[in-house]
Design a protein around this motif. Structure first.
Motif, PDB file in Angstrom:
ATOM      1  N   ILE A   1     -42.535 -16.426   4.480  1.00 37.64           N
ATOM      2  CA  ILE A   1     -42.692 -15.556   3.318  1.00 37.64           C
ATOM      3  C   ILE A   1     -44.131 -15.536   2.793  1.00 37.64           C
ATOM      4  O   ILE A   1     -44.642 -14.452   2.503  1.00 37.64           O
ATOM      5  CB  ILE A   1     -41.668 -15.919   2.220  1.00 37.64           C
ATOM      6  CG1 ILE A   1     -40.267 -15.537   2.706  1.00 37.64           C
ATOM      7  CG2 ILE A   1     -41.985 -15.198   0.920  1.00 37.64           C
ATOM      8  CD1 ILE A   1     -39.146 -15.954   1.799  1.00 37.64           C
ATOM      9  N   PRO A   2     -44.839 -16.660   2.676  1.00 35.80           N
ATOM     10  CA  PRO A   2     -46.227 -16.568   2.177  1.00 35.80           C
ATOM     11  C   PRO A   2     -47.128 -15.682   3.044  1.00 35.80           C
ATOM     12  O   PRO A   2     -47.996 -14.973   2.522  1.00 35.80           O
ATOM     13  CB  PRO A   2     -46.720 -18.020   2.193  1.00 35.80           C
ATOM     14  CG  PRO A   2     -45.483 -18.845   2.126  1.00 35.80           C
ATOM     15  CD  PRO A   2     -44.427 -18.058   2.852  1.00 35.80           C
TER      16      PRO A   2
ATOM     17  N   LYS B   1     -49.032 -11.899   2.170  1.00 37.92           N
ATOM     18  CA  LYS B   1     -50.414 -11.525   2.486  1.00 37.92           C
ATOM     19  C   LYS B   1     -50.472 -10.257   3.329  1.00 37.92           C
ATOM     20  O   LYS B   1     -51.341  -9.411   3.136  1.00 37.92           O
ATOM     21  CB  LYS B   1     -51.111 -12.657   3.242  1.00 37.92           C
ATOM     22  CG  LYS B   1     -51.414 -13.855   2.376  1.00 37.92           C
ATOM     23  CD  LYS B   1     -52.097 -14.930   3.192  1.00 37.92           C
ATOM     24  CE  LYS B   1     -52.314 -16.176   2.346  1.00 37.92           C
ATOM     25  NZ  LYS B   1     -52.900 -17.263   3.130  1.00 37.92           N
ATOM     26  N   MET B   2     -49.536 -10.119   4.262  1.00 38.74           N
ATOM     27  CA  MET B   2     -49.536  -8.965   5.155  1.00 38.74           C
ATOM     28  C   MET B   2     -49.175  -7.671   4.433  1.00 38.74           C
ATOM     29  O   MET B   2     -49.735  -6.619   4.733  1.00 38.74           O
ATOM     30  CB  MET B   2     -48.537  -9.178   6.293  1.00 38.74           C
ATOM     31  CG  MET B   2     -48.943 -10.222   7.289  1.00 38.74           C
ATOM     32  SD  MET B   2     -47.629 -10.568   8.478  1.00 38.74           S
ATOM     33  CE  MET B   2     -47.456  -8.995   9.271  1.00 38.74           C
ATOM     34  N   THR B   3     -48.228  -7.749   3.501  1.00 37.36           N
ATOM     35  CA  THR B   3     -47.699  -6.537   2.873  1.00 37.36           C
ATOM     36  C   THR B   3     -48.253  -6.264   1.490  1.00 37.36           C
ATOM     37  O   THR B   3     -48.065  -5.177   0.962  1.00 37.36           O
ATOM     38  CB  THR B   3     -46.169  -6.625   2.753  1.00 37.36           C
ATOM     39  OG1 THR B   3     -45.835  -7.739   1.916  1.00 37.36           O
ATOM     40  CG2 THR B   3     -45.513  -6.776   4.112  1.00 37.36           C
ATOM     41  N   ASP B   4     -48.879  -7.257   0.888  1.00 36.76           N
ATOM     42  CA  ASP B   4     -49.387  -7.143  -0.482  1.00 36.76           C
ATOM     43  C   ASP B   4     -48.241  -6.878  -1.479  1.00 36.76           C
ATOM     44  O   ASP B   4     -48.422  -6.228  -2.490  1.00 36.76           O
ATOM     45  CB  ASP B   4     -50.463  -6.060  -0.584  1.00 36.76           C
ATOM     46  CG  ASP B   4     -51.359  -6.263  -1.805  1.00 36.76           C
ATOM     47  OD1 ASP B   4     -51.547  -7.425  -2.206  1.00 36.76           O
ATOM     48  OD2 ASP B   4     -51.851  -5.270  -2.346  1.00 36.76           O
ATOM     49  N   ILE B   5     -47.045  -7.370  -1.130  1.00 34.98           N
ATOM     50  CA  ILE B   5     -45.894  -7.339  -2.033  1.00 34.98           C
ATOM     51  C   ILE B   5     -45.681  -8.778  -2.488  1.00 34.98           C
ATOM     52  O   ILE B   5     -45.664  -9.692  -1.667  1.00 34.98           O
ATOM     53  CB  ILE B   5     -44.635  -6.820  -1.313  1.00 34.98           C
ATOM     54  CG1 ILE B   5     -44.841  -5.370  -0.858  1.00 34.98           C
ATOM     55  CG2 ILE B   5     -43.404  -6.936  -2.206  1.00 34.98           C
ATOM     56  CD1 ILE B   5     -43.722  -4.842   0.011  1.00 34.98           C
ATOM     57  N   GLY B   6     -45.517  -8.990  -3.771  1.00 30.94           N
ATOM     58  CA  GLY B   6     -45.386 -10.336  -4.320  1.00 30.94           C
ATOM     59  C   GLY B   6     -44.178 -11.099  -3.793  1.00 30.94           C
ATOM     60  O   GLY B   6     -43.212 -10.523  -3.300  1.00 30.94           O
TER      61      GLY B   6
ATOM     62  N   GLN C   1     -40.488  -9.825  -2.620  1.00 30.97           N
ATOM     63  CA  GLN C   1     -40.039 -10.097  -1.246  1.00 30.97           C
ATOM     64  C   GLN C   1     -38.659 -10.753  -1.280  1.00 30.97           C
ATOM     65  O   GLN C   1     -37.766 -10.363  -0.534  1.00 30.97           O
ATOM     66  CB  GLN C   1     -41.023 -11.032  -0.528  1.00 30.97           C
ATOM     67  CG  GLN C   1     -42.358 -10.446  -0.258  1.00 30.97           C
ATOM     68  CD  GLN C   1     -42.530  -9.952   1.152  1.00 30.97           C
ATOM     69  OE1 GLN C   1     -41.731 -10.208   2.021  1.00 30.97           O
ATOM     70  NE2 GLN C   1     -43.602  -9.222   1.375  1.00 30.97           N
ATOM     71  N   CYS C   2     -38.485 -11.744  -2.157  1.00 31.92           N
ATOM     72  CA  CYS C   2     -37.203 -12.438  -2.259  1.00 31.92           C
ATOM     73  C   CYS C   2     -36.109 -11.493  -2.760  1.00 31.92           C
ATOM     74  O   CYS C   2     -34.959 -11.596  -2.333  1.00 31.92           O
ATOM     75  CB  CYS C   2     -37.330 -13.661  -3.158  1.00 31.92           C
ATOM     76  SG  CYS C   2     -38.347 -14.959  -2.417  1.00 31.92           S
ATOM     77  N   GLU C   3     -36.463 -10.588  -3.644  1.00 34.85           N
ATOM     78  CA  GLU C   3     -35.520  -9.563  -4.108  1.00 34.85           C
ATOM     79  C   GLU C   3     -35.052  -8.706  -2.936  1.00 34.85           C
ATOM     80  O   GLU C   3     -33.857  -8.440  -2.784  1.00 34.85           O
ATOM     81  CB  GLU C   3     -36.213  -8.639  -5.119  1.00 34.85           C
ATOM     82  CG  GLU C   3     -35.677  -8.687  -6.507  1.00 34.85           C
ATOM     83  CD  GLU C   3     -36.418  -7.708  -7.404  1.00 34.85           C
ATOM     84  OE1 GLU C   3     -36.176  -6.475  -7.303  1.00 34.85           O
ATOM     85  OE2 GLU C   3     -37.236  -8.185  -8.202  1.00 34.85           O
ATOM     86  N   PHE C   4     -36.000  -8.254  -2.112  1.00 33.24           N
ATOM     87  CA  PHE C   4     -35.679  -7.438  -0.944  1.00 33.24           C
ATOM     88  C   PHE C   4     -34.796  -8.212   0.036  1.00 33.24           C
ATOM     89  O   PHE C   4     -33.866  -7.651   0.613  1.00 33.24           O
ATOM     90  CB  PHE C   4     -36.944  -6.955  -0.237  1.00 33.24           C
ATOM     91  CG  PHE C   4     -37.707  -5.896  -0.986  1.00 33.24           C
ATOM     92  CD1 PHE C   4     -37.060  -4.945  -1.755  1.00 33.24           C
ATOM     93  CD2 PHE C   4     -39.092  -5.836  -0.915  1.00 33.24           C
ATOM     94  CE1 PHE C   4     -37.763  -3.958  -2.440  1.00 33.24           C
ATOM     95  CE2 PHE C   4     -39.806  -4.850  -1.583  1.00 33.24           C
ATOM     96  CZ  PHE C   4     -39.140  -3.914  -2.352  1.00 33.24           C
ATOM     97  N   ILE C   5     -35.088  -9.492   0.232  1.00 31.20           N
ATOM     98  CA  ILE C   5     -34.280 -10.324   1.127  1.00 31.20           C
ATOM     99  C   ILE C   5     -32.860 -10.439   0.574  1.00 31.20           C
ATOM    100  O   ILE C   5     -31.885 -10.265   1.303  1.00 31.20           O
ATOM    101  CB  ILE C   5     -34.925 -11.713   1.316  1.00 31.20           C
ATOM    102  CG1 ILE C   5     -36.195 -11.584   2.171  1.00 31.20           C
ATOM    103  CG2 ILE C   5     -33.936 -12.683   1.965  1.00 31.20           C
ATOM    104  CD1 ILE C   5     -37.057 -12.826   2.218  1.00 31.20           C
TER     105      ILE C   5
END
Length: 56
Positions: free
Chosen positions: A21-22, A26-31, A35-39
């Motif tokens: 996830i970290p 960095k790759m997507t510039d999404i916090g 990211q955890c919300e999307f997962i």
């Protein structure tokens, strides 16, 4: 040499099929929280290996 902006860019063109996830942040510039919300919503696939979450 690999580009310092992209932590996964390879000199030989090989790219991973999953990342922690970290690195995804960095790759997507999404916090991380988003990211955890999307997962959690199933919009990003993830697996847990030991204590670490991996997404692709």
């Amino acid at each position: 040499m690999a580009d310092s902006q992209n932590p996964l860019q390879s000199d030989i063109g090989i790219h991973p099929i999953s990342v922690r996830i970290p690195i995804a942040v960095k790759m997507t510039d999404i916090g991380r929280s988003k990211q955890c919300e999307f997962i959690g919503a199933g919009e990003i696939e993830s697996i847990k290996v030991g204590r670490r979450d991996w997404c692709w």
